[in-house]
Every structure is written in structure tokens, then in C-alpha cells.
Design a protein around this motif. Structure first.
Motif, PDB file in Angstrom:
ATOM      1  N   ALA A   1      17.852 -25.422   5.746  1.00 23.32           N
ATOM      2  CA  ALA A   1      16.546 -25.415   5.085  1.00 23.32           C
ATOM      3  C   ALA A   1      16.604 -24.654   3.767  1.00 23.32           C
ATOM      4  O   ALA A   1      15.973 -25.048   2.772  1.00 23.32           O
ATOM      5  CB  ALA A   1      15.492 -24.800   6.010  1.00 23.32           C
ATOM      6  N   PHE A   2      17.366 -23.572   3.722  1.00 21.94           N
ATOM      7  CA  PHE A   2      17.468 -22.737   2.522  1.00 21.94           C
ATOM      8  C   PHE A   2      18.057 -23.515   1.352  1.00 21.94           C
ATOM      9  O   PHE A   2      17.795 -23.199   0.196  1.00 21.94           O
ATOM     10  CB  PHE A   2      18.297 -21.492   2.832  1.00 21.94           C
ATOM     11  CG  PHE A   2      18.468 -20.550   1.669  1.00 21.94           C
ATOM     12  CD1 PHE A   2      17.412 -20.293   0.804  1.00 21.94           C
ATOM     13  CD2 PHE A   2      19.666 -19.901   1.452  1.00 21.94           C
ATOM     14  CE1 PHE A   2      17.565 -19.411  -0.261  1.00 21.94           C
ATOM     15  CE2 PHE A   2      19.828 -19.032   0.396  1.00 21.94           C
ATOM     16  CZ  PHE A   2      18.775 -18.782  -0.468  1.00 21.94           C
ATOM     17  N   ARG A   3      18.837 -24.545   1.619  1.00 23.45           N
ATOM     18  CA  ARG A   3      19.379 -25.375   0.549  1.00 23.45           C
ATOM     19  C   ARG A   3      18.273 -26.129  -0.193  1.00 23.45           C
ATOM     20  O   ARG A   3      18.481 -26.634  -1.288  1.00 23.45           O
ATOM     21  CB  ARG A   3      20.401 -26.366   1.100  1.00 23.45           C
ATOM     22  CG  ARG A   3      21.681 -25.703   1.593  1.00 23.45           C
ATOM     23  CD  ARG A   3      22.558 -26.699   2.340  1.00 23.45           C
ATOM     24  NE  ARG A   3      23.017 -27.773   1.478  1.00 23.45           N
ATOM     25  CZ  ARG A   3      23.493 -28.939   1.926  1.00 23.45           C
ATOM     26  NH1 ARG A   3      23.542 -29.179   3.234  1.00 23.45           N
ATOM     27  NH2 ARG A   3      23.890 -29.857   1.082  1.00 23.45           N
ATOM     28  N   ILE A   4      17.076 -26.182   0.410  1.00 21.67           N
ATOM     29  CA  ILE A   4      15.919 -26.826  -0.207  1.00 21.67           C
ATOM     30  C   ILE A   4      14.901 -25.791  -0.672  1.00 21.67           C
ATOM     31  O   ILE A   4      14.382 -25.869  -1.791  1.00 21.67           O
ATOM     32  CB  ILE A   4      15.265 -27.798   0.792  1.00 21.67           C
ATOM     33  CG1 ILE A   4      16.229 -28.934   1.132  1.00 21.67           C
ATOM     34  CG2 ILE A   4      13.953 -28.358   0.235  1.00 21.67           C
ATOM     35  CD1 ILE A   4      15.758 -29.835   2.246  1.00 21.67           C
ATOM     36  N   TYR A   5      14.593 -24.808   0.176  1.00 24.43           N
ATOM     37  CA  TYR A   5      13.587 -23.812  -0.159  1.00 24.43           C
ATOM     38  C   TYR A   5      14.031 -22.992  -1.374  1.00 24.43           C
ATOM     39  O   TYR A   5      15.209 -22.775  -1.600  1.00 24.43           O
ATOM     40  CB  TYR A   5      13.347 -22.872   1.028  1.00 24.43           C
ATOM     41  CG  TYR A   5      12.841 -23.562   2.273  1.00 24.43           C
ATOM     42  CD1 TYR A   5      12.255 -24.823   2.219  1.00 24.43           C
ATOM     43  CD2 TYR A   5      12.942 -22.968   3.521  1.00 24.43           C
ATOM     44  CE1 TYR A   5      11.786 -25.461   3.349  1.00 24.43           C
ATOM     45  CE2 TYR A   5      12.475 -23.590   4.672  1.00 24.43           C
ATOM     46  CZ  TYR A   5      11.904 -24.842   4.572  1.00 24.43           C
ATOM     47  OH  TYR A   5      11.444 -25.471   5.699  1.00 24.43           O
ATOM     48  N   ASP A   6      13.038 -22.532  -2.130  1.00 23.84           N
ATOM     49  CA  ASP A   6      13.270 -21.795  -3.380  1.00 23.84           C
ATOM     50  C   ASP A   6      14.053 -22.628  -4.392  1.00 23.84           C
ATOM     51  O   ASP A   6      14.829 -22.099  -5.181  1.00 23.84           O
ATOM     52  CB  ASP A   6      13.988 -20.465  -3.108  1.00 23.84           C
ATOM     53  CG  ASP A   6      13.003 -19.315  -2.971  1.00 23.84           C
ATOM     54  OD1 ASP A   6      11.839 -19.584  -2.612  1.00 23.84           O
ATOM     55  OD2 ASP A   6      13.378 -18.166  -3.230  1.00 23.84           O
ATOM     56  N   GLY A   7      13.837 -23.926  -4.343  1.00 23.99           N
ATOM     57  CA  GLY A   7      14.466 -24.839  -5.283  1.00 23.99           C
ATOM     58  C   GLY A   7      15.675 -25.521  -4.695  1.00 23.99           C
ATOM     59  O   GLY A   7      16.653 -24.844  -4.355  1.00 23.99           O
ATOM     60  N   PRO A   8      15.636 -26.862  -4.530  1.00 20.97           N
ATOM     61  CA  PRO A   8      16.807 -27.574  -4.028  1.00 20.97           C
ATOM     62  C   PRO A   8      18.014 -27.374  -4.936  1.00 20.97           C
ATOM     63  O   PRO A   8      17.872 -27.168  -6.146  1.00 20.97           O
ATOM     64  CB  PRO A   8      16.357 -29.044  -4.035  1.00 20.97           C
ATOM     65  CG  PRO A   8      14.863 -29.004  -4.048  1.00 20.97           C
ATOM     66  CD  PRO A   8      14.495 -27.764  -4.796  1.00 20.97           C
ATOM     67  N   THR A   9      19.183 -27.467  -4.351  1.00 20.35           N
ATOM     68  CA  THR A   9      20.421 -27.312  -5.107  1.00 20.35           C
ATOM     69  C   THR A   9      20.444 -28.224  -6.326  1.00 20.35           C
ATOM     70  O   THR A   9      20.843 -27.815  -7.426  1.00 20.35           O
ATOM     71  CB  THR A   9      21.620 -27.630  -4.194  1.00 20.35           C
ATOM     72  OG1 THR A   9      21.707 -26.619  -3.180  1.00 20.35           O
ATOM     73  CG2 THR A   9      22.925 -27.670  -4.979  1.00 20.35           C
ATOM     74  N   GLU A  10      19.982 -29.457  -6.159  1.00 22.88           N
ATOM     75  CA  GLU A  10      20.033 -30.436  -7.239  1.00 22.88           C
ATOM     76  C   GLU A  10      19.141 -30.033  -8.412  1.00 22.88           C
ATOM     77  O   GLU A  10      19.479 -30.272  -9.575  1.00 22.88           O
ATOM     78  CB  GLU A  10      19.643 -31.820  -6.716  1.00 22.88           C
ATOM     79  CG  GLU A  10      20.624 -32.416  -5.719  1.00 22.88           C
ATOM     80  CD  GLU A  10      20.592 -31.732  -4.357  1.00 22.88           C
ATOM     81  OE1 GLU A  10      21.608 -31.823  -3.638  1.00 22.88           O
ATOM     82  OE2 GLU A  10      19.563 -31.101  -4.014  1.00 22.88           O
ATOM     83  N   VAL A  11      17.992 -29.430  -8.129  1.00 18.12           N
ATOM     84  CA  VAL A  11      17.094 -28.985  -9.195  1.00 18.12           C
ATOM     85  C   VAL A  11      17.736 -27.849  -9.984  1.00 18.12           C
ATOM     86  O   VAL A  11      17.668 -27.799 -11.216  1.00 18.12           O
ATOM     87  CB  VAL A  11      15.729 -28.571  -8.622  1.00 18.12           C
ATOM     88  CG1 VAL A  11      14.873 -27.893  -9.690  1.00 18.12           C
ATOM     89  CG2 VAL A  11      15.000 -29.778  -8.063  1.00 18.12           C
ATOM     90  N   HIS A  12      18.367 -26.924  -9.275  1.00 16.81           N
ATOM     91  CA  HIS A  12      19.043 -25.825  -9.959  1.00 16.81           C
ATOM     92  C   HIS A  12      20.179 -26.349 -10.843  1.00 16.81           C
ATOM     93  O   HIS A  12      20.355 -25.905 -11.983  1.00 16.81           O
ATOM     94  CB  HIS A  12      19.593 -24.826  -8.937  1.00 16.81           C
ATOM     95  CG  HIS A  12      18.532 -23.991  -8.296  1.00 16.81           C
ATOM     96  ND1 HIS A  12      17.799 -23.057  -8.983  1.00 16.81           N
ATOM     97  CD2 HIS A  12      18.073 -23.942  -7.019  1.00 16.81           C
ATOM     98  CE1 HIS A  12      16.937 -22.469  -8.166  1.00 16.81           C
ATOM     99  NE2 HIS A  12      17.083 -22.993  -6.965  1.00 16.81           N
ATOM    100  N   LYS A  13      20.940 -27.293 -10.334  1.00 17.74           N
ATOM    101  CA  LYS A  13      22.040 -27.843 -11.126  1.00 17.74           C
ATOM    102  C   LYS A  13      21.500 -28.624 -12.328  1.00 17.74           C
ATOM    103  O   LYS A  13      22.084 -28.572 -13.424  1.00 17.74           O
ATOM    104  CB  LYS A  13      22.924 -28.731 -10.248  1.00 17.74           C
ATOM    105  CG  LYS A  13      23.765 -27.948  -9.251  1.00 17.74           C
ATOM    106  CD  LYS A  13      24.695 -28.866  -8.452  1.00 17.74           C
ATOM    107  CE  LYS A  13      25.586 -28.052  -7.525  1.00 17.74           C
ATOM    108  NZ  LYS A  13      26.494 -28.912  -6.737  1.00 17.74           N
ATOM    109  N   TRP A  14      20.413 -29.345 -12.137  1.00 20.78           N
ATOM    110  CA  TRP A  14      19.781 -30.068 -13.233  1.00 20.78           C
ATOM    111  C   TRP A  14      19.342 -29.103 -14.327  1.00 20.78           C
ATOM    112  O   TRP A  14      19.551 -29.341 -15.524  1.00 20.78           O
ATOM    113  CB  TRP A  14      18.589 -30.862 -12.694  1.00 20.78           C
ATOM    114  CG  TRP A  14      17.720 -31.499 -13.734  1.00 20.78           C
ATOM    115  CD1 TRP A  14      18.002 -32.589 -14.495  1.00 20.78           C
ATOM    116  CD2 TRP A  14      16.405 -31.070 -14.105  1.00 20.78           C
ATOM    117  NE1 TRP A  14      16.938 -32.877 -15.327  1.00 20.78           N
ATOM    118  CE2 TRP A  14      15.949 -31.962 -15.109  1.00 20.78           C
ATOM    119  CE3 TRP A  14      15.569 -30.038 -13.687  1.00 20.78           C
ATOM    120  CZ2 TRP A  14      14.694 -31.837 -15.708  1.00 20.78           C
ATOM    121  CZ3 TRP A  14      14.320 -29.917 -14.270  1.00 20.78           C
ATOM    122  CH2 TRP A  14      13.896 -30.806 -15.268  1.00 20.78           C
ATOM    123  N   SER A  15      18.739 -27.979 -13.912  1.00 21.35           N
ATOM    124  CA  SER A  15      18.297 -26.969 -14.866  1.00 21.35           C
ATOM    125  C   SER A  15      19.484 -26.369 -15.617  1.00 21.35           C
ATOM    126  O   SER A  15      19.427 -26.158 -16.842  1.00 21.35           O
ATOM    127  CB  SER A  15      17.518 -25.875 -14.140  1.00 21.35           C
ATOM    128  OG  SER A  15      17.120 -24.858 -15.035  1.00 21.35           O
TER     129      SER A  15
END
Length: 396
Positions: free
Chosen positions: A366-380
Motif C-alpha cells: 500500500a505504501f508504494r501508492i500512499y503519499d504519492g505512487p512511485t510513478e508520480v514521483h518518477k514523473w516529477s
């Protein structure tokens, strides 16, 4: 370079002893449900922490905080049990909410809302995320649909929220809404509210893969909630800016707590592999198992270094937005691999509820999604790389 003070090291040792000796026996308590530990159990655990001097252990007696680096050590120790952060009152969303109120809240807000939270007299919730089917805010907070407008000396808030952790049973809420007043230019506002309130209704508490947080994750309707103007956090239209103050430290404290639980899972898996025999030798002596646990040891060290690196950045006073994004992505993904190897090393026992290993697997997934999914962080991060490239080309 910030170092660990003697005082921080001592409180971290006390937290570890408290969690291992007092909290761990509660891991089979029947008051643990699919939506987290009951408020009765959480209150009992907080009372035990208070009696042993480890309630909010990252906050000194004078109200000041230990450094982020020192907090990393303390919260890692609290995470050695899924119930440790709840007992020590450093679990999300309370820890992040207390941090935000301490940074932005007026003296009146600190006295009325922050002081009872720090004392462990109740829980809090952060109302930001909205239902996807409404086109509301999730990873992109600019899509905020919940609105607020002035009405005399009050603000009136309406909208729906989703995945609101701990809303069911919380005493304090921080509600984010988009102002529709012309002078705020559509910016977000944050409000402190007493809970429960008849204008805030729980539609349902979601059944999710994780169950470590009291109250679970709820879908909420807010219908003409009236909030006194002096309960706005900071200034109108500045809510996104204030949320950034909370964002990076809250991301990192998640990493600290789950790293502690992963350390415990590694201990359990290693003990199992050293005791269990198969095909004439201990499991640890089979390379398929031994190498997984060896890789876990390497990865745990890497996660600790990543967390401490980001904590040092925050200790300089930098917002650490990029660094916390990198740390959250790396730690969440790596801890999931660690959890998976622990489960695999233990075979059938690993997927059972006999140990906390399977819970770590669920929580970190779940933590891989909560506080921002991994993909969103990589996109940023990719956007930042492109921006830096353009700046370099312009200067060349």
C-alpha cells in the motif's frame, strides 16, 4: 553535519525496549480488526507509552523537536512493531499533522488543537484526497473539488473526500478545500475542525490491503460545514504551500516507520531460516534462501542511508521536496522487495498471520501508492531532469 545526540540515542533505546517488551505482545490482541486497531486498544497503548516516557518521543519536554536525523532513529525503533508507532503516537496522519500545526498554527490553534494531540488525548485526520469518480484531487491536488466560501465570520465547506485515514474516531480534522472567493484566486485553504461534526459524514470505511492505522480509510461527505474564520490554518489561498511544509517530512517518517518493521521482519525470517531444516541442512545454508536474506541485509542498509541522507537535507532547512520524493520511491520499492523475500524465505508460514511478516508485505504494498505512487514521483523527477537540461542548454 548533524549527528545523533546522546539524548536522542537514549530515547531511541527506550523506545526500542518499550516496543519489543511491551508492545509486541499486543500483536495478537483481538481488538485488531480489518480497519486497524480499535480506539480502545490505541488508547491503552498510548497510556502505556505515556507511563514509560515514550509518548511522542521525537518531541522534547520543552516542545521542540529532535532533528530529522534523530527522528529517523527514534521512529525506526518505534516501527519494530506495527503497533509501535500507534503506541508512541508517531503514526500517520497524527505525526504529520502535529508537525504542520507546530509550523503554521497560530497560538490559539496550537493551544486548542495541537496541545491535546501531543498529549495523546485523541487522534486526527487530514482531509485532502477526493474520489476519483468525482474527478477530484488525488496525486494531483490541483484537481480539488471541495470548495469553501466566506459567510460572515465563518467559512462554509462542501465536497467529498476519499481514503481519509483515521477519520472514523478522530477528534481533530484538517480539511483542505478550494476557495471560491475572488481574492484567493482559487487557492486551497486549510481548516481545523472538531470531530465528530454532523456536517461531516462517513459514507463508508474502505476495505483495503493494509490495516495498521486506527479508523481505516474512509469516504467522507462534507455538507455545508461551518468553520469559524479563526480556525483557518494560515492565510486563505495558501493551503498548497502549507501542505508542502508537511509533505516531505511526512513522506520520510513513513519510510522511517516501515523500515523499522522491515528490520523486524528480517529478524523473524532469519531466525526461521536458521532453525528450519530441509534436505539435510538449515534453510540458511541453501543459497536460494541464504542469498535472499543476504540481499535483504544489503537493501536494509541502503534504505537507512537513503532516509538519513534526506533527513540531513531537511535539517538544513531545505524543503527537501526532490530528495523526499527520491527517498520515498526508493524505500517503498525496496522494502516491498525485502518483504517479498522474507515471505518467500518462510514458505507457507510467511503468508500466514503467525508473524508480522505477511502484514509488512501488505502494508508496504500500500505504501508504494500512499503519499504519492512511485510513478508520480518518477514523473516529477523526470520533469525536473528535463527542466535542468533546458536550463543547461540556455546557459551553454
Amino acid at each position: 553535519m548533524t549527528e545523533i545526540s546522546t539524548a536522542a540515542a537514549e530515547i531511541a533505546n527506550r523506545v526500542e525496549a518499550f516496543v519489543r517488551e511491551t508492545v509486541v505482545p499486543f500483536e495478537k490482541d483481538p481488538r485488531l480488526g480489518s480497519h486497524g486497531p480499535s480506539d480502545e486498544l490505541a488508547a491503552e497503548l498510548r497510556d502505556l507509552a505515556r507511563s514509560q516516557g515514550v509518548l511522542c518521543p521525537h518531541i522534547r519536554d520543552d516542545g521542540t523537536h529532535f532533528s530529522h536525523l534523530e527522528t529517523a532513529l527514534i521512529l525506526r525503533k518505534s516501527g519494530l512493531s506495527p503497533l509501535g508507532p500507534i503506541a508512541c503516537h508517531v503514526m500517520a496522519p497524527d505525526e504529520g499533522n502535529m508537525y504542520l500545526l507546530g509550523k503554521v498554527g497560530s497560538d490559539a490553534i496550537k493551544q486548542r488543537f495541537l496541545k491535546p494531540l501531543v498529549a495523546g488525548e485523541g487522534r486526527s485526520a487530514f482531509f485532502m484526497t477526493e474520489p476519483a469518480k468525482d474527478g477530484g484531487a488525488g496525486s494531483d491536488p490541483s484537481l480539488m473539488q471541495t470548495t469553501c466560501k466566506r459567510d460572515g465570520n465563518h467559512w462554509v465547506i462542501s465536497g467529498r473526500k476519499a481514503f481519509i485515514t483515521g477519520a472514523d474516531g478522530a477528534q481533530v480534522g484538517i480539511v483542505m478545500a478550494k476557495s471560491i472567493e475572488p481574492d484567493s484566486e482559487g487557492g486551497a485553504c486549510l481548516f481545523l475542525v472538531d470531530l465528530p461534526d454532523p456536517a461531516i459524514q462517513t459514507e463508508r470505511v474502505l476495505d483495503t490491503i493494509d490495516n495498521s492505522m486506527p479508523g481505516g480509510h474512509a469516504v467522507i461527505t462534507i455538507d455545508n460545514l461551518r468553520v469559524p474564520a479563526d480556525q483557518m490554518l494560515g492565510e486563505a489561498g495558501e493551503g498548497f504551500k502549507y501542505a508542502q511544509i508537511r509533505l516531505a517530512p511526512a513522506r520520510l517518517t513513513h519510510c522511517m516507520r516501515w523500515l523499522g518493521l522491515a528490520i523486524r521482519a528480517q529478524e523473524i525470517a532469519s531466525d526461521y531460516a536458521c532453525r528450519r531444516t530441509a534436505f539435510g541442512k538449515q534453510l540458511i545454508d541453501h543459497e536460494g534462501v541464504g542469498f535472499m536474506l543476504a540481499q535483504n541485509r544489503i537493501d536494509l542498509q541502503a534504505c537507512e542511508l537513503m532516509v538519513d541522507w534526506c533527513a540531513r537535507v531537511l535539517d538544513t532547512g531545505d524543503l527537501g521536496t526532490t530528495e523526499s520524493s527520491m527517498a520515498k520511491t526508493f524505500v517503498a520499492e525496496t522494502l516491498f522487495q525485502i518483504a517479498d523475500r522474507c515471505v518467500q524465505s518462510m514458505g507457507g508460514t510467511g503468508v500466514s498471520g503467525d508473524t508480522i511478516v505477511e502484514q509488512l508485505f501488505r502494508e508496504v504494498r500500500a505504501f508504494r501508492i500512499y503519499d504519492g505512487p512511485t510513478e508520480v514521483h518518477k514523473w516529477s523527477l523526470a520533469k525536473k531532469i528535463k527542466r535542468e537540461w533546458r536550463e543547461h542548454q540556455a546557459d551553454a
